[in-house]
Design an enzyme around this catalytic site. Structure first.
Site, PDB file in Angstrom:
ATOM      1  N   ARG A   1       0.893  -1.257  -0.027  1.00  0.00           N
ATOM      2  CA  ARG A   1      -0.089  -0.038   0.170  1.00  0.00           C
ATOM      3  C   ARG A   1       0.799   1.148   0.069  1.00  0.00           C
ATOM      4  NH1 ARG A   1      -4.163   2.913   4.225  1.00  0.00           N
ATOM      5  NH2 ARG A   1      -5.705   3.452   2.566  1.00  0.00           N
TER       6      ARG A   1
ATOM      7  N   GLU B   1      -4.243  -7.423  -6.418  1.00  0.00           N
ATOM      8  CA  GLU B   1      -2.980  -7.882  -6.769  1.00  0.00           C
ATOM      9  C   GLU B   1      -2.507  -9.237  -5.989  1.00  0.00           C
ATOM     10  OE1 GLU B   1      -0.060  -5.019  -5.763  1.00  0.00           O
ATOM     11  OE2 GLU B   1      -0.742  -3.533  -7.563  1.00  0.00           O
TER      12      GLU B   1
ATOM     13  N   GLY C   1      -0.404   5.043 -21.295  1.00  0.00           N
ATOM     14  CA  GLY C   1      -1.525   4.638 -22.102  1.00  0.00           C
ATOM     15  C   GLY C   1      -2.169   3.275 -22.170  1.00  0.00           C
TER      16      GLY C   1
ATOM     17  N   ARG D   1       5.520   3.366   0.672  1.00  0.00           N
ATOM     18  CA  ARG D   1       6.152   3.844  -0.356  1.00  0.00           C
ATOM     19  C   ARG D   1       7.331   4.483  -0.110  1.00  0.00           C
ATOM     20  NH1 ARG D   1       4.952   3.827  -5.838  1.00  0.00           N
ATOM     21  NH2 ARG D   1       2.511   3.742  -5.255  1.00  0.00           N
TER      22      ARG D   1
END
Length: 1011
Positions: free
Chosen positions: A29, A96, A62, A34
């Site tokens: 998370r 995930e 993209g 991070r």
């Protein structure tokens, strides 16, 4: 209620071009970790040369985030979920994790959980903060989704992981995780060296000196010399010694030969990029490949080896300029031609010229091959000395001649060989090697040697024996003779398959013998392997009855082939046409044909005329057929002599053939046939079948009842299938020796009847994640040698295991549930290896000390103490206690008279080593990395005269009398606080590679050297 969709393919789908392939996937998370722990771990992994996926760094611009993450997880070897206090609040983390668990179950992906200030029980049981998160999820998602997430947390929460709390240092945990990941990844990276690396130390050190690893510029280094002098052996040793110093590394072997095959240089470019980035990268052509290498590697610190380069184009394609590579990169090129190094702008002072072995080394190497000892017997000393001298000091010649003379006791034959050697100039290496070929006893041995040199390098042994037996060559005895003469050898590849290998100089000798049959007309030679010559013969209809084999490894034909192209090749035995288009009657191919390789891309169903009565080996792997042989078997359309049928990777094949078409079949490979969901009942008719491979048949859930009729079956590979249960009649497989059930994650139990497999030698059950117990009948497997239960949910081992009287390997790696071994474990008198790493065992039963044959004991567990009688393990060679909670080693450890490796890495509670450690007279390696409690070594360490490697990163003082340790060649003092070295330390300088510490700088070591 929301229903979640990744929007990406399942884990069994083929990756498309550009899909990801990583070493590690980080699941965390971002809000929680991070910018602290996860950030530190990511950087440390990257600095270690590990290819890591982290979502902020690697998502493709993209592209939908869901599919990108799904492919990244599928393409990773290891997943590391980092459970923080807010983890369960993130639906992305849980999505995930579900994908990670799916890959763990279906593909055996390794999962290493980290509990970041979180109790593992809260993860397993969804209590604490995890409970509150799931109360919210129940409001927003369907019952099935929430239940799935809970199940996934339970699975991963039960895996062996690392807990970070207030008492543990983050930096130490990061270091431990990086080391664990490297250990999992590096095992397959080292290159195999030759059997007797005589004289390797001097050239190894010379090349290392030229490489100047400490320098930050880009350097090219060359190794130049004629064939057989040992260039490849030297560069392999160099690569093994230094590759961990580089973020990226690639060893491209036999560049000359590879450049001649198939897509040639483009294939080599693809392999280079795959080695470096661990992912397949599509390359349209040679020029695009050059640009990609330059663009992708210009910022990477790379170690690249190009072995056996023979023209400028190969250099241009793979390592054109210095600026293609990042700072600190090293490119090593081996070649027989100095001009190649000039083209690469490698100066003479950056080129190493291997020297021939001196007389002493030559005699030693020859003796090892001829007599299996360092020196020849007294009555052969003079003859051996003469042969060694006249061999010119070439390692390859010494190996071949030593092997040739190994079982010859007639001294007249020795004298005759010596006379032949004296007549051949030193520079004519192949003529010297040809002595061994010329003296082969019969036509069959020569034919097998020439077939091997022209076609079969890399083929597996069993297949070759089948083909050569069909040709009437008596291969089993011939192979033994050829191996003894070092003209060929068989080595296990990364998949455990025994494959044919041959030195390039010997291969070239064999091919030259064939070329000399007719220098001008290829169609009048016995074997063709060159694409250009094969196309000339086929297109011009120039084939003759001289041709026995041709293998076109990549079709360059735009036109269709037909049986008419081969009508004049009446003696053709081996034919490979790769993915060429074929139009015509297969049954009209030459009647002598024994082996056919064809990658069928032109039809969904094989033609009705696709049969050949005398074919022995048929390889249709990677074909795009959906159905094979939809015809009723008749005597006239059966493969009467077929022994090997390879349909591996026919991913669209949904229906197996009627197996009565192949009455003599011995090996059947249906691995990776992803669409295949059942086997035809006719498989029970294959009375001679010895090997059945069904690996990764993802839709296969059960076996037909007729499977029990396979009385000759020796190997059954069901790994990665969805097998739900084994039929009871599996007990009728009376010849079965190898049963592989790895990653059969739908399998919950084994039948009691499995105990009837009296000849079973290996039972592979690793990652069968639902397996919780073994049947009592397991103890009846009297022939069982290896039992692998890694990553199962095994709750306990049955007491009957003590009856496995032949068991040599018992692997319980990462089995979370069992916390003790049965007391009867000591009855396994044949046990050689016991691995318990990743288990919850805190102590061992005293009976373990009765394992009189045990050589390797791996205990990376929560173990707190060793039994006092551990010293009774007189055969023990390796003891790994890394990451245990052991406080001290018992004095009895000094009685381990055979111990060579003692590994104590990350033993945080260990405070000292016993003084009696000096009694371990066989000890060669002592590792104490990150053992913070040990500040100095006992004086007894100086008595370890055979010690070669000493890794001790937390010391403040070294013992005196280290100068006695004359075998020591590696000392790691990094991160120590040593300020003074013992007086006799300088005696080690010339022998040991010493990594300096912060206090003992390289300058101080240099001063010691000068003294």
């Amino acid at each position: 209620m929301a229903a979640l969709d990744w929007g990406c393919s399942s884990s069994s789908s083929a990756f498309t071009t550009g899909s990801s392939s990583y070493d590690v996937f980080l699941n965390f998370r971002g809000k929680d970790t991070r910018n602290n722990f996860t950030g530190f771990l990511y950087k440390a992994l990257k600095d270690g040369g590990i290819n890591v996926f982290i979502d902020s760094q690697n998502l493709w611009t993209g592209e939908a985030v869901g599919p990108a993450l799904g492919r990244a997880i599928e393409g990773s070897k290891i997943s590391i979920p980092i459970f923080s206090k807010g983890y369960a609040h993130s639906k992305w983390c849980l999505r995930e994790l579900s994908h990670i668990v799916q890959c763990h179950r279906s593909k055996g992906q390794l999962v290493l959980p980290i509990f970041f200030h979180v109790d593992p029980s809260h993860v397993r049981n969804q209590t604490g903060r995890f409970k509150a998160a799931f109360q919210e999820h129940k409001k927003n998602f369907t019952h099935d989704i929430v239940k799935g997430w809970k199940d996934d947390l339970e699975v991963v929460g039960n895996l062996k992981g690392e807990v970070l709390d207030e008492t543990r240092d983050q930096a130490e945990l990061v270091e431990l995780v990086v080391k664990r990941v490297l250990g999992e990844l590096v095992n397959t990276t080292h290159l195999a060296l030759c059997k007797y690396p005589i004289g390797i130390n001097s050239p190894l050190n010379n090349v290392l000196s030229l490489l100047d690893i400490g320098s930050n510029d880009v350097q090219f280094v060359g190794i130049c010399g004629f064939g057989g002098i040992g260039k490849t052996t030297i560069v392999k040793a160099v690569y093994n010694d230094i590759f961990l110093n580089f973020n990226r590394h690639s060893f491209l072997s036999d560049v000359k030969e590879q450049a001649m095959q198939g897509m040639g240089l483009v294939s080599l470019q693809k392999q280079l990029l795959k080695d470096i980035f661990r992912m397949d990268i599509d390359i349209a052509n040679y020029h695009r490949g050059k640009k990609l290498i330059e663009e992708r590697l210009c910022k990477e610190k790379v170690l690249l080896v190009l072995d056996d380069v023979d023209n400028q184009e190969q250099i241009d394609a793979l390592a054109g300029e210095l600026n293609w590579f990042g700072q600190g990169s090293r490119i090593i090129i081996t070649t027989r031609d100095e001009h190649i190094l000039n083209v690469a702008k490698i100066s003479k002072d950056k080129t190493y010229w291997p020297q021939v072995l001196d007389h002493k080394e030559s005699l030693q190497l020859f003796s090892l091959h001829a007599f299996s000892m360092d020196q020849p017997p007294n009555d052969y000393i003079q003859l051996s000395y003469d042969v060694a001298c006249y061999s010119g000091g070439l390692p390859l010649t010494l190996e071949v001649l030593g092997s040739y003379l190994a079982d010859i006791t007639d001294k007249e034959l020795w004298e005759s060989t010596l006379q032949k050697l004296k007549k051949i100039p030193h520079e004519r290496v192949q003529r010297r090697l040809k002595i061994s070929y010329d003296n082969l006893e019969d036509h069959y041995q020569k034919a097998i040697f020439l077939d091997a040199a022209c076609f079969f390098i890399g083929w597996d042994k069993e297949t070759l024996i089948s083909i050569w037996e069909a040709c009437g060559y008596f291969p089993k005895s011939a192979i033994i003779r050829l191996i003894k003469r070092s003209l060929l050898k068989f080595e296990d590849n990364e998949y455990g398959c025994c494959c044919l290998r041959m030195h390039d100089q010997i291969r070239d000798m064999g091919r030259d013998i064939v070329k000399e049959e007719n220098l001008m007309e290829p169609g009048k030679r016995s074997r063709l392997w060159s694409h250009g010559e094969i196309l000339e013969v086929i297109k011009g209809y120039k084939g003759t009855d001289m041709i026995k084999g041709m293998i076109l490894r990549s079709s360059m034909l735009s036109d269709y082939l037909s049986s008419e192209h081969f009508v004049n090749m009446s003696n053709l035995r081996f034919l490979g046409i790769d993915s060429a288009k074929f139009n015509g009657d297969f049954s009209r191919l030459p009647s002598e044909l024994r082996s056919l390789i064809w990658e069928c891309k032109t039809c969904d169903v094989l033609p009705t005329n696709f049969f050949h009565k005398r074919l022995v080996y048929l390889n249709l792997s990677s074909s795009e057929i959906k159905q094979a042989w939809n015809i009723e078997p008749q005597n006239e359309n059966k493969f009467q002599e077929l022994k090997v049928l390879d349909l591996n990777d026919c991913r669209y094949l949904y229906m197996s053939p009627n197996f009565s078409l192949f009455p003599c079949l011995e090996r059947l490979d249906l691995g990776h046939c992803y669409s295949l969901d059942k086997l035809d009942e006719s498989i029970g008719q294959l009375s001679q079948l010895k090997s059945l491979v069904l690996e990764s048949c993802n839709k296969l859930k059960n076996l037909p009842e007729s499977i029990g009729d396979l009385k000759s079956l020796v190997k059954l590979d069901l790994s990665w299938t969805q097998m739900e249960e084994l039929p009871d009649n599996i007990s009728k497989l009376i010849s079965l020796k190898d049963l592989n059930l790895k990653s059969c994650n739908s399998l919950k139990k084994l039948p009691e009847s499995i105990g009837d497999l009296k000849y079973l030698v290996e039972l592979q059950l690793s990652n069968v994640s639902r397996l919780k117990q073994l049947p009592e009948s397991i103890g009846d497997l009297k022939s069982l040698v290896k039992l692998d239960l890694s990553q199962t949910q095994m709750e306990e081992l049955p007491n009957s295991i003590c009856r496995l009287s032949s068991l040599k390997e018992l692997i319980l790696k990462d089995c979370i549930s069992p916390n003790e071994l049965p007391k009867s474990i000591g009855d396994l008198k044949s046990l050689v290896k016991l691995e318990l790493s990743g288990t919850q065992m805190v102590e061992l039963p005293d009976s373990i000390c009765r394992l009189s044959s045990l050589k390797e004991l791996i205990l990376r567990t929560s173990l707190k103490k060793l039994p006092k009688s551990i010293g009774d393990l007189k055969s023990l060679v390796k003891l790994d206690l890394s990451c245990t909670q052991i406080i001290e080693l018992p004095d009895s450890i000094s009685r381990l008279s055979s111990l060579k490796e003692l590994i104590l890495e990350f033993c945080k509670s260990l405070k000292k080593l016993p003084e009696s450690i000096g009694d371990l007279k066989s000890l060669c390696e002592l590792k104490l990395t990150s053992v913070s409690g040990i500040k100095e070594l006992p004086k007894g360490v100086g008595l370890l005269e055979k010690l070669e490697v000493l890794d001790c990163c937390e010391l403040v003082k070294l013992p005196v009398s280290m100068g006695r340790m004359r075998c020591l060649h590696s000392v790691n003092l990094q991160r120590t606080n040593i300020t003074k070295l013992p007086d006799d330390f300088s005696m080690l300088w010339w022998e040991a590679s010493i990594a300096p510490s912060g206090s003992v700088t390289l300058e101080k070591l240099e001063a010691i050297k000068a003294s």
